[in-house]
Design a protein around this motif. Structure first.
Motif, PDB file in Angstrom:
ATOM      1  N   PRO A  69       0.806  -1.219   0.000  1.00 43.60           N
ATOM      2  CA  PRO A  69       0.000   0.000   0.000  1.00 43.60           C
ATOM      3  C   PRO A  69       0.841   1.272   0.000  1.00 43.60           C
ATOM      4  N   PHE A  70       1.966   1.269   0.690  1.00 44.04           N
ATOM      5  CA  PHE A  70       2.701   2.537   0.736  1.00 44.04           C
ATOM      6  C   PHE A  70       3.270   2.933  -0.619  1.00 44.04           C
ATOM      7  N   VAL A  92       0.471   4.634  -2.234  1.00 44.43           N
ATOM      8  CA  VAL A  92       0.355   5.986  -1.690  1.00 44.43           C
ATOM      9  C   VAL A  92       1.369   6.910  -2.352  1.00 44.43           C
ATOM     10  N   TRP A 114      11.285   7.437  -9.681  1.00 41.73           N
ATOM     11  CA  TRP A 114      11.429   8.095  -8.376  1.00 41.73           C
ATOM     12  C   TRP A 114      11.133   7.118  -7.254  1.00 41.73           C
ATOM     13  N   ARG A 130      14.957   0.324  -0.784  1.00 39.15           N
ATOM     14  CA  ARG A 130      15.399  -0.097   0.540  1.00 39.15           C
ATOM     15  C   ARG A 130      14.551  -1.220   1.096  1.00 39.15           C
ATOM     16  N   PRO A 171      14.359  -0.171  10.196  1.00 41.58           N
ATOM     17  CA  PRO A 171      14.220   0.415  11.530  1.00 41.58           C
ATOM     18  C   PRO A 171      13.278  -0.378  12.431  1.00 41.58           C
ATOM     19  N   THR A 190       0.030   0.011   6.894  1.00 44.35           N
ATOM     20  CA  THR A 190       0.923  -0.383   5.808  1.00 44.35           C
ATOM     21  C   THR A 190       1.117   0.716   4.773  1.00 44.35           C
ATOM     22  N   SER A 191       0.545   1.883   5.032  1.00 48.82           N
ATOM     23  CA  SER A 191       0.596   2.911   3.999  1.00 48.82           C
ATOM     24  C   SER A 191       1.757   3.878   4.146  1.00 48.82           C
ATOM     25  N   LEU A 192       2.520   3.721   5.219  1.00 49.48           N
ATOM     26  CA  LEU A 192       3.727   4.536   5.341  1.00 49.48           C
ATOM     27  C   LEU A 192       4.923   3.634   5.071  1.00 49.48           C
ATOM     28  N   ASN A 193       5.880   4.186   4.356  1.00 53.68           N
ATOM     29  CA  ASN A 193       7.081   3.418   4.054  1.00 53.68           C
ATOM     30  C   ASN A 193       7.815   3.105   5.355  1.00 53.68           C
ATOM     31  N   PRO A 194       7.905   1.820   5.716  1.00 54.05           N
ATOM     32  CA  PRO A 194       8.409   1.489   7.049  1.00 54.05           C
ATOM     33  C   PRO A 194       9.882   1.818   7.265  1.00 54.05           C
ATOM     34  N   VAL A 195      10.634   1.962   6.212  1.00 49.68           N
ATOM     35  CA  VAL A 195      12.067   2.199   6.421  1.00 49.68           C
ATOM     36  C   VAL A 195      12.433   3.681   6.364  1.00 49.68           C
ATOM     37  N   LYS A 196      11.442   4.528   6.177  1.00 53.57           N
ATOM     38  CA  LYS A 196      11.714   5.961   6.213  1.00 53.57           C
ATOM     39  C   LYS A 196      11.105   6.546   7.467  1.00 53.57           C
ATOM     40  N   ASN A 242       8.545  10.455   5.098  1.00 51.84           N
ATOM     41  CA  ASN A 242       7.313  10.044   4.434  1.00 51.84           C
ATOM     42  C   ASN A 242       6.455  11.259   4.090  1.00 51.84           C
ATOM     43  N   VAL A 243       6.327  12.137   5.065  1.00 49.64           N
ATOM     44  CA  VAL A 243       5.476  13.307   4.843  1.00 49.64           C
ATOM     45  C   VAL A 243       6.103  14.219   3.805  1.00 49.64           C
ATOM     46  N   GLU A 261       7.669  13.519   1.219  1.00 46.96           N
ATOM     47  CA  GLU A 261       7.724  13.029  -0.162  1.00 46.96           C
ATOM     48  C   GLU A 261       7.032  13.974  -1.140  1.00 46.96           C
ATOM     49  N   TYR A 311      10.128   6.398  13.369  1.00 45.59           N
ATOM     50  CA  TYR A 311       9.700   5.563  12.253  1.00 45.59           C
ATOM     51  C   TYR A 311       8.237   5.197  12.418  1.00 45.59           C
ATOM     52  N   HIS A 356       6.542   2.572  12.641  1.00 45.41           N
ATOM     53  CA  HIS A 356       6.119   1.562  13.600  1.00 45.41           C
ATOM     54  C   HIS A 356       6.187   2.069  15.043  1.00 45.41           C
ATOM     55  N   GLU A 357       6.827   3.189  15.225  1.00 48.68           N
ATOM     56  CA  GLU A 357       6.926   3.708  16.588  1.00 48.68           C
ATOM     57  C   GLU A 357       5.738   4.595  16.943  1.00 48.68           C
TER      58      GLU A 357
END
Ligand SMILES: Nc1ncnc2c1ncn2[C@@H]1O[C@H](COP(=O)(O)OP(=O)(O)OP(=O)(O)O)[C@@H](O)[C@H]1O
Ligand SMILES: Nc1ncnc2c1ncn2[C@@H]1O[C@H](COP(=O)(O)OP(=O)(O)OP(=O)(O)O)[C@@H](O)[C@H]1O
Ligand SMILES: [Mg+2]
Ligand SMILES: [Mg+2]
Lengths: 328, 287, 678, 526
Positions: free
Chosen positions: A209-210, A213, A223, A231, A307, C135-141, C146-147, C149, C185, C187-188
């Motif tokens: 999903p991300f 988004v 991009w 990553r 992370p 799941t809609s936010l990139n977990p590694v950023k 994310n905002v 972007e 992140y 998940h936090e």
């Protein structure tokens, strides 16, 4: 001690165990192999030695001692830093290894980097390539890469790039020049599993999903590949990358033989051919140490890349601290 | 929805007719792949139907003849028909590759499954054993195993399979660990399932697909590794034909008689790529 | 339908604050005009399946249009069409989508845009808030990255300026200590924070149109309320037009100016929210209204109680129709339960009842008796008594003080970590992750509702109850069995006694086995019946959950979410356990399916005398099914008691807060929780 | 790759240039008695001097470090050498009588404590006596008529006193530079496993007087390069990256020559490439079976299919250029009918399921080793395998790498048919190959039971090594060959050459008598 340090210490402890086990298993395997290095060397018809002469040489080497005596001697030798002497050439094993290691380390490193670059290129083209048939071709590339015999690949690369086109010299090349073709040869089969995993990982991440988004934010595929997908897709590839170390050593055997490079790989091939047990044992120990370290590095890299894995340690640490406080 | 959308995201921008073409495109390759595999299986089963030449006695035929109408893949270093050797070698090579992959797959997956599902010291011990397996040079390991088991195609295949155990173990352990967290595993325990019952009924079937993807890739490398053993003299005893051995023995003639390595090599590649293709198609069809 | 009407008829309904912005907006051209939209999906076999037909809608600046409908009705398809991210196999058959001019940006026909032009529209002129914050936010950023972007994509801001803007945005969406959060992140962050971060990302470059696809469906009510408030604030302050997608009619009714009810790709009904709620024209809309538990409990329940017996004479005509509509959906077969099952019967007759907890003597209050009594005579089916009973389901006779409760939990503690309290919440003490000192009992044949915000420890209790977690301390007794000390044999017996229904049926069923095999599995494991007998039992179980036995051979992916949840329930029930723990068993389902399932489990309880622990963050649902309730917050038990008591006279601020956050349509906003008490 | 079109003639020898020369394997030791291994010999031959010099064409001995041919007593148990004065090792130490004595004391006795084996060419060595600074006497317990020739081979290369102190490790890879010699080149640099560099000794002035060329070598030096991959070596040569390679395979000869490469096929002048039937094996103990199998082999087909004119069909047990060669053109005629008849006669009449002959339940199955150093041994044996199969005999090819072949070759259980060749330009070569004191190709004698496979062979061999007179030795060698033909113990296949490939600018390449390269007189045209 911080949990990370404690973790590393624990892993290093296990590493010592693995080293010992690998050493013992290898030693046992070598004892199973019929004939020993002394026999293999001195029974060579070119020397024309008679059976009695060979026997007396063997006993002078201690090669006729029972296996456990030999094992114990070599083990204590290793523990005191004495890796013994090559049965085949008589040279000190430490000398041989010291001479071979740097060249292999450089080759392995460059081969690994090249494999990663290649795998990423293949995976990206297989995932994003247009037209579709081209992407499909790249999708099949990993299975193609892995079914090319390495020796054949090496020979063809040498024939074409060095002998036909004269781009690189096989005889007396410069240090960088000497690295180019072996690196390529090593990288192609090595990149196959990596590319395979990456293709699947990219597909999976792109279904997340991300990513949707990000697309809705107006990001283009390129991009997103750089900023969003890469990553995340790296994570599963990391596991495979750790495993590739073993392949790297195996690949070095063929590559160094084909290119006539001195190194651990060539040494391994020779040592196996000559039943040169002290050399083989040293190689096993070095390979094991390298393998354990690489995988430790991979495990330590996970939290850097992801992370989410950092968090666990942190909360765990906090909880432990708190609980300890509670008990006290 | 997200899966479908993401997988073909740029599509809305593409004109409609191309979409049709795209959906059919893989089918052609799948059919070709199936055909290739079908033919090789027939080679393995009834080699006599495909070639009239004797694969183990070249008679008076000159060696190293280039491919021709008479000898499709040319002749080898002692004058035997290479095509005939490839056809007759199919059964042995396919069998060997399958055995090798099966050994790695079965043993490796079992280790990975148990390590991943048990956790704790069992996992640690198993994975350290796997580390040891990974650490010992494959060449040394295979040679010893072959010498202990005795020479021959099957034993070489088993040896190659044993070296692949570690990879399968690692992969299947990773899969198992994540599957063990799935609700349906908990639900299965909740339904009164025993450890082994849950392992075989739920964890194994779900873990196997990713592992099979690796297995398909392994077929190719198994054929080649067996060839290395064959070339060193630990594999198929002469004069029986075996693909890897044919390729390996032709290495000295890469410049003089390229067909000796290239044509059988292409067959190996075709088989591996076809298997890969078919595997992908099956997975897609299952979804 | 008249598309032009949508979004215009808001001023009457709005509180004052909305009026200014709204009237200003009225003068402006629409932000979005969709007309005659028709979309097909091309299936694998090559045929095209229509997904949308003739959809018209208009959104004006500062207004919100809600698209409501059951699962699969085409809501997401509509949203995807507007932002140009339809699935690969979708084809636009007809219609146009026009994005209005805004500032210097021209009016655009979105259907005609190429990829390059789209990149300039998405994110910049149309913001998109996805459904699932998890799941809609990139977990590694980091959250900040994310905002940022959209800012990187659409502005030339430098790193520092971007950072400042991100912090400002996070602050704006109500995330505390924004500067710190930006470096965390995803998940936090809690689910609500993540959802707000997604909103911050969507509004980063001040889009003229915001599409929100079920942004709150997975969140608990308190968080949901905060997010809805934020959206209101946005359109008021920035004049953003909002396309709001939801299956929750209550949410739509509470917030939207205009409603669009879709069903199977067709617009069933559309118009101003107030009108649709008061005078729904289509039977489908009426059914949706009836199915929504929140609507019933908040509108139907109290009002019915207050006005005595005649629910038909209720002040709101809509509710009467809702009641009828609902009755339509109930299988005739369950009607007789009203008399056959003692528990409901007793409820209705108001016979002496006692709270399972022993302290709930008030259970038999006049209110419940009255409502029960009020309902029964007027209806020949059980729906009405149950509706009435929602204000506090009566307690069953078996559960009287003498007979021991089936479940006794005392001092249950499972602390994963103790962390110092957040600075902003200056109270002394520490927060715990996990649960601490939880005690309750559940009487045989009753339902305990377990409510509380996300992370409050509900599932942890559920897992401990079902034996999947050996708690650090405390005891759990289920019947004769002590869950904490089970040997092999005891564990088997325990598994037969207690069953868990997971939150997500799709993940709780093994994808490689047919659903029949999944249902049969406990039978096989407990060696019940021969092969043939088991097959019959599976068929019966399927029938019991109102599924066609022929579905047994299907794989989970071939069933819809509602069907899957019923399969999961069938599996839990097939070995006839005594206690069933439902962990958020209906939270993710749309109202129609949800109400089907609630009815089902209710019927089964009466039929088989089962005992339930029902975990949910949805108070309305708990109110509907539970006899007693335990409210959890941050791992601690806040309050417990009979549902009627706790919900009508909450003793704790936290419970009040929970209740206040339940969405309600505008006209009922005047009621605060006090009004719920009798 | 462009063809090499440099003119082949013209120019006068001029010093300068480093020769880049490829070997397929890396050297293993520089201890001269172990120099039989090709890669070792290629180096040792060019860095050491010997007492005598043997002309590769005529096989006659000439003085070198010895001022004259040795004086010997009548029964060839005592040899007196006069050492040329003024010869020095590259470390400056003198090559004198005492040093020569120490060399042969080591080579003739070996030193097991240092893992230095005895030279196979020196038997019955009793000791040395240094008479004066230029005179040394060697004594033997039994006649050693082969000794003068042995002093001319690279196995008797002379090394400095310091080097004589080394153990096996000191002669091994990694310490090549510590091997001090007096030859035209000295070792300057090594890269273990891949390269060894030797450079000219400017002060070298003690070449064999027999040679036209005296003084320093023309080449500046030689780089011995190693690559195990045949096609890479050939490719490097053809593309001009290397100047020369050892071992050009027969199938490549034509192609390589087309590219302008010069081929030098040097006969190795020893025992022909042949297979030996080990008579202690129960099946092969039967002379009829051996004769049958001999007739089953189509030697001409082997040579025709696998080799070129550089590999002449063997016409005797010994190569035609070897000392003691006896021609026996018709001795190993291909006659499958005769072979079948003989096998029937020997009782191998039954056939099993796969068409192989069986006698008393024993299948007619034998195993042959692969002689990996010999050209195309695996292919040769594959053809023999085909030939045997046609008469119902089953020949297994022993699998395994070099070490495995070596080890298995010592076991009668593993290998019953032994494929090999030995090169040495002296009558003694037959003893090297068949004597139970040397390679013992027949595994002729069982230590435990005392049983002999073919005792007469050993008797004849003792006459070869034990006779003082050249005539007696020649007669014994001839008798041995006849014995092998009569008893069908050995089937010679072809005369094995060493085939070198050089670029056209490499001039005056030659080899010593058994085909090891001699670079002393080589020069590079430009
Ligand atoms: N990629 C697709 N291929 C085929 N059919 C699809 C696809 N995507 C959606 N559909 C179908 O189109 C219809 C509308 O789907 P859509 O996702 O718009 O529903 P929704 O109202 O958003 O439902 P939900 O509330 O479950 O999210 C459904 O019947 C669905 O099965
Ligand atoms: N195995 C575990 N290790 C560490 N922490 C855990 C573990 N399981 C649960 N927790 C923590 O315990 C707390 C309670 O979790 P639980 O799943 O019971 O919450 P919940 O009330 O069910 O929430 P939700 O409504 O989101 O499902 C959470 O903060 C969670 O992060
Ligand atoms: Mg949707
Ligand atoms: Mg939960």
């Amino acid at each position: 001690m911080s949990p990370t340090l404690r973790y590393i210490a624990g892993r290093l402890g296990q590493a010592v165990l693995v080293l010992f086990l690998a050493y013992t298993v290898a030693a046992l395997l070598l004892m199973i192999l019929p004939g020993d290095g002394v026999l293999a060397r001195y029974a060579n018809p070119a020397l024309g030695l008679s059976a009695e002469q060979i026997d007396s040489i063997r006993s002078s080497y201690g090669a006729d001692a029972p296996w456990f005596v030999q094992y114990w001697q070599s083990l204590t030798g290793f523990l005191t830093g004495d890796m013994g002497y090559s049965v085949n050439s008589g040279a000190a094993v430490s000398t041989l290894i010291a001479a071979a290691l740097p060249s292999t380390a450089v080759l392995a490193l460059s081969g690994f980097v090249a494999a990663v670059v290649l795998a990423v290129a293949v995976a990206v083209l297989a995932s994003y390539g247009r037209p579709r048939w081209l992407a499909a071709v790249f999708d099949s590339a990993p299975s193609l890469f892995i079914s090319v015999p390495v020796f054949w690949l090496g020979i063809v690369i040498i024939q074409v790039l060095s002998f036909q086109l004269g781009l690189v010299s096989m005889v007396d090349p410069g240090p960088v020049e000497a690295l180019v073709l072996p690196t390529l040869t090593l990288a192609i089969p090595l990149s196959a599993p990596l590319a395979q995993i990456l293709v699947r990982a990219i597909a999976e991440v792109r279904a997340q999903p991300f990513v949707h988004v990000a697309r809705a934010k107006g990001a283009g595929e390129a991009w997103m590949l750089v900023h969003t997908v890469a990553r995340n897709a790296m994570l599963p590839a990391l596991t495979i990358a750790g495993l590739l170390f073993g392949e790297l050593v195996a690949g070095a055997v063929v590559t160094e033989t084909v290119f006539g490079r001195a190194g651990i790989g060539a040494l391994t091939a020779q040592a196996v051919a000559n039943r040169d047990n002290p050399v083989l044992l040293a190689i096993v120990v070095i390979a094991t140490a390298g393998f354990v370290l690489v995988n430790l590095a991979v495990d330590l890299l996970y939290p850097v890349v992801d992370p989410r894995l950092r968090h666990r340690g942190r909360v765990g640490a906090a909880a432990r601290r708190q609980l300890k406080g509670a008990h006290a | 929805m997200s899966a479908v959308t993401a997988q073909a995201a740029p599509a809305p921008e593409a004109p409609a007719p191309r979409r049709h073409a795209r959906r059919r495109a893989p089918r052609v390759t799948t059919v070709v792949a199936a055909a290739i595999l079908g033919i090789t299986i027939l080679w393995a089963l009834v080699p006599g139907l495909f070639t009239g030449h004797n694969p183990i006695d070249g008679g008076e035929t000159a060696p190293l003849l280039a491919p021709s109408a008479e000898h499709w893949f040319g002749t080898d270093q002692i004058g035997r028909d290479v095509y005939s050797r490839v056809v007759h070698g199919a059964s042995r090579s396919l069998l060997a590759a399958l055995i090798a992959v099966a050994v790695g797959l079965v043993v490796g997956s079992a280790i990975g499954l148990i390590a991943g599902s048990r956790g704790g010291w069992v996992s640690e011990v198993l994975m350290r054993i796997v580390d040891v397996l990974l650490s010992i040079p494959a060449l040394l390991l295979t040679l010893t195993i072959v010498i202990v088991l005795g020479f021959g195609t099957v034993n070489a295949a088993i040896a190659v399979g044993i070296t692949a155990i570690a990879q399968f173990a690692r992969l299947s352990r990773a899969q198992t660990v994540s599957i063990m967290q799935a609700d349906y595993v908990q639900a299965a325990y909740g339904s009164g399932g025993s450890y082994w019952g849950v392992l075989f009924r739920h964890v194994l079937p779900n873990a196997v697909s990713a592992v099979l993807a690796l297995a398909v890739l392994q077929i190719g490398s198994a054929i080649l590794q067996i060839s290395t053993l064959g070339f060193l003299g630990y594999g198929t005893p002469a004069p029986a034909p075996e693909w890897g051995l044919i390729i390996a023995e032709g290495r000295n003639f890469v410049a003089t008689a390229w067909w000796l390595t290239v044509l059988p090599g292409l067959i190996v590649m075709a088989v591996v790529v076809s298997t890969h293709r078919l595997g992908t198609a099956l997975r897609e069809a299952a979804q | 339908m008249s598309g032009a009407a949508i979004g215009t008829d808001y001023s009457i309904e709005y509180p004052d604050g909305f009026a200014a912005a709204a009237s200003a907006a009225h003068a402006q051209p629409p932000v979005l005009t969709v007309s005659g939209l028709g979309i097909d999906y091309l299936t694998r076999s090559g045929e095209s399946v229509p997904a949308l037909r003739d959809v018209d809608l208009t959104i004006r600046p500062g207004s919100m249009t809600a698209v409501v409908g059951e699962s699969g009705s085409g809501k997401t398809t509509t949203a995807s069409a507007v932002i140009g991210l339809l699935a690969a196999n979708a084809q636009v058959r007809s219609g146009s989508i026009v994005l209005g001019a805004h500032g210097t940006d021209p009016e655009l026909e979105l259907g005609a845009l190429g990829p390059r032009e789209w990149k300039k529209v998405r994110g910049r002129r149309i913001g998109y808030i996805p459904q699932d914050p998890g799941t809609s936010l990139n977990p590694v950023k980091t959250v900040g990255e994310n905002v940022a972007e959209s800012l990187r994509l659409h502005t030339a801001l430098g790193a520092e300026a971007r950072r400042a803007r991100v912090v400002e945005l996070l602050d704006r969406v109500g995330i505390d200590r924004a500067a710190m959060r930006a470096d965390q992140y995803p998940h936090e962050l809690s689910g609500g924070m993540r959802q707000r971060a997604l909103i911050a990302a969507a509004i980063a470059v001040d889009p003229q149109l915001l599409i929100a696809d079920e942004p709150t469906s997975a969140l608990d009510v308190t968080v949901q309320k905060r997010i809805l408030d934020l959206l209101d604030e946005l359109r008021r302050e920035a004049g953003t037009g909002i396309l709001f997608i939801t299956h929750d009619l209550a949410v739509a009714a509470e917030r939207a100016d205009a409603l669009l009810v879709v069903r199977r790709g067709h617009v069933e009904e559309s118009g101003p929210a107030s009108r649709l709620l008061r005078r729904p024209e289509s039977a489908y809309t009426r059914r949706l209204l009836a199915d929504a538990p929140a609507m019933q409990s908040l509108l139907g329940g109290p009002e019915a109680a207050q006005t005595g017996a005649a629910e038909a004479a209720a002040a709101e005509a809509g509710m009467a129709e809702a009641g009828t509509a609902r009755a339509d959906t109930v299988e005739a077969g369950s009607a007789q339960t009203g008399s056959a099952q003692p528990d409901t019967a007793q409820t209705a007759t108001g016979e002496g009842t006692q709270a399972a907890t022993g302290e709930g003597a008030q259970a038999g209050t006049p209110s419940s008796a009255a409502s029960g009594a009020a309902a029964v005579p007027s209806s020949d089916h059980f729906t009405q008594p149950e509706d009435a009973g929602r204000l506090g389901k009566a307690i069953t006779p078996e559960a009287d003080a003498d007979s021991p409760p089936l479940v006794t939990v005392s001092g249950l503690t499972q602390v994963y970590a103790r962390v110092p309290r957040d600075e902003h919440d200056a109270d002394a003490g520490e927060q715990i992750i996990g649960i601490e000192d939880v005690s309750f009992t559940v009487a045989r044949g009753t339902t305990l509702g377990l409510v509380g915000e996300s992370g409050s420890g509900k599932s942890t209790i559920g897992r401990a109850l079902t034996g999947f977690l050996a708690p650090q301390s405390g005891s759990i007794r289920v019947g004769e069995l002590d869950a904490a000390h089970l040997d092999r044999r005891g564990r088997r017996a325990f598994r037969r006694t207690v069953q868990l229904v997971h939150q997500n049926p799709a993940s709780a069923l093994d994808p490689v086995h047919s659903v029949g095999a999944s249902i049969e599995e406990p039978l096989r494991n407990f060696r019940i019946g021969s092969r043939a007998e088991r097959r019959t039992l599976v068929e019966q179980a399927l029938e019991r959950v109102a599924l066609d036995p022929s579905l047994a051979s299907r794989r989970p992916r071939e069933l819809s979410g509602g069907q899957l949840q019923r399969v999961a329930i069938a599996r839990a029930l097939v070995i006839e356990p005594e206690l069933v723990v439902f962990d958020e068993a209906v939270s993710a389902l749309d109202v129609t399916v949800q109400s089907q399932i609630l009815e089902l489990i209710d019927g089964l309880q009466r039929e088989l005398g089962l005992t339930y622990v029902f975990i949910s963050h949805d108070l309305a649902v708990v109110r509907q099914v539970a006899h007693t309730v335990t409210v959890m917050s941050a791992g601690r038990q806040v309050e417990s008691g009979p549902v009627a008591d706790v919900f009508s006279r909450p003793g704790e601020a936290y419970t009040k807060q929970l209740l206040a956050a339940i969405p309600r349509p505008l006209e009922t906003q005047v009621l605060d929780h006090q009004a719920l008490s009798i | 790759t462009p063809d090499d079109t440099a003119p082949l003639t013209g120019g006068t020898p001029a010093p300068g240039g480093v020769l880049r020369y490829f070997e397929p394997q890396t050297w293993t030791t520089l201890y001269p008695p172990s120099a039989g291994f090709y890669p070792n010999g290629g180096i040792v031959n060019n860095i050491t001097d010997r007492l005598l010099y043997q002309d590769p064409q005529t096989l006659e001995l000439h003085p070198w470090i010895a001022e004259a041919l040795p004086e010997s007593n009548a029964d060839a148990t005592e040899f007196t050498f006069r050492i040329r004065p003024g010869v020095t090792y590259s470390d400056g130490s003198p090559l004198d009588a005492e040093n020569v004595a120490r060399n042969f004391d080591l080579y003739g006795r070996g030193d097991n404590t240092r893992a230095l084996p005895v030279s196979e060419q020196i038997t019955n060595y009793a000791g040395s006596e240094v008479v004066d600074a230029h005179t040394v006497v060697f004594r033997f317990d039994a006649p050693a008529p082969g000794f003068p020739q042995a002093t001319s081979t690279m196995n008797s290369g002379l090394v400095a006193n310091a080097t004589l102190e080394l153990d096996a490790e000191g002669f091994g890879p990694g310490s090549a530079a510590s091997v001090i010699t007096s030859g035209p080149f000295r070792i300057t640099e090594e890269e273990v496993g891949t390269r060894l560099s030797v450079r000219v000794r400017e002060d070298y002035d003690w070449a064999p007087p027999h040679l036209g060329h005296q003084g320093r070598a023309y080449l500046e030096g030689i780089d011995y390069l190693v690559n195990g991959e045949y096609s890479v070596r050939i490719g490097a040569l053809v593309s001009g990256q290397a100047d020369g390679v050892r071992q050009v395979d027969a199938p490549d000869e034509a192609r390589v020559q087309e590219k302008g490469i010069q081929l030098y096929a040097q006969p190795t002048n020893g025992i022909n490439n042949s297979i030996n039937f080990r008579p202690r094996n129960p099946i092969l103990a039967d002379r009829t079976v051996r004769r049958a199998l001999t007739h089953a082999i189509d030697r001409e087909r082997i040579v025709r299919k696998l080799f070129t004119d550089n590999y002449p069909l063997a016409t005797g047990i010994l190569a035609s250029g070897a000392a003691g060669y006896v021609a026996a053109p018709g001795a190993w005629a291909f006659d499958p009918d005769e072979a079948n008849a003989l096998l029937d006669e020997a009782g191998w009449t039954q056939r099993n399921g796969s068409g192989r002959r069986v006698k008393d339940g024993t299948p007619l199955t034998l195993r042959v080793n692969i002689a990996l150093p010999q050209p195309r041994s695996r292919e040769v044996m594959s053809l023999v395998q085909e030939d045997f199969a046609r008469v119902g005999a089953n020949l297994l090819i022993n699998e395994g790498d070099y070490a495995q072949q070596t080890i298995d070759g010592l076991e009668l259980d593993r290998v019953q048919v032994y494929h090999s060749m030995v090169a040495r330009a002296d009558y003694d070569v037959v003893a090297s190959q068949w004597s139970v004191d040397n390679r013992d190709a027949f595994l002729n004698h069982d230590e435990e039971t005392g049983a002999w496979g073919d005792e007469r062979t050993q008797e004849i061999l003792e006459r070869v090594t034990g006779s003082a007179s050249a005539g007696d030795r020649a007669a014994a060698v001839a008798e041995l060959q006849q014995h092998f033909i009569d008893e069908a113990l050995v089937v010679p296949l072809f005369e094995e050459p060493q085939v070198f490939g050089f670029r056209r600018r490499v001039r005056d390449f030659s080899t010593e008598p058994v085909g090891r390269p001699a670079f002393y007189s080589v020069w590079l045209a430009d």
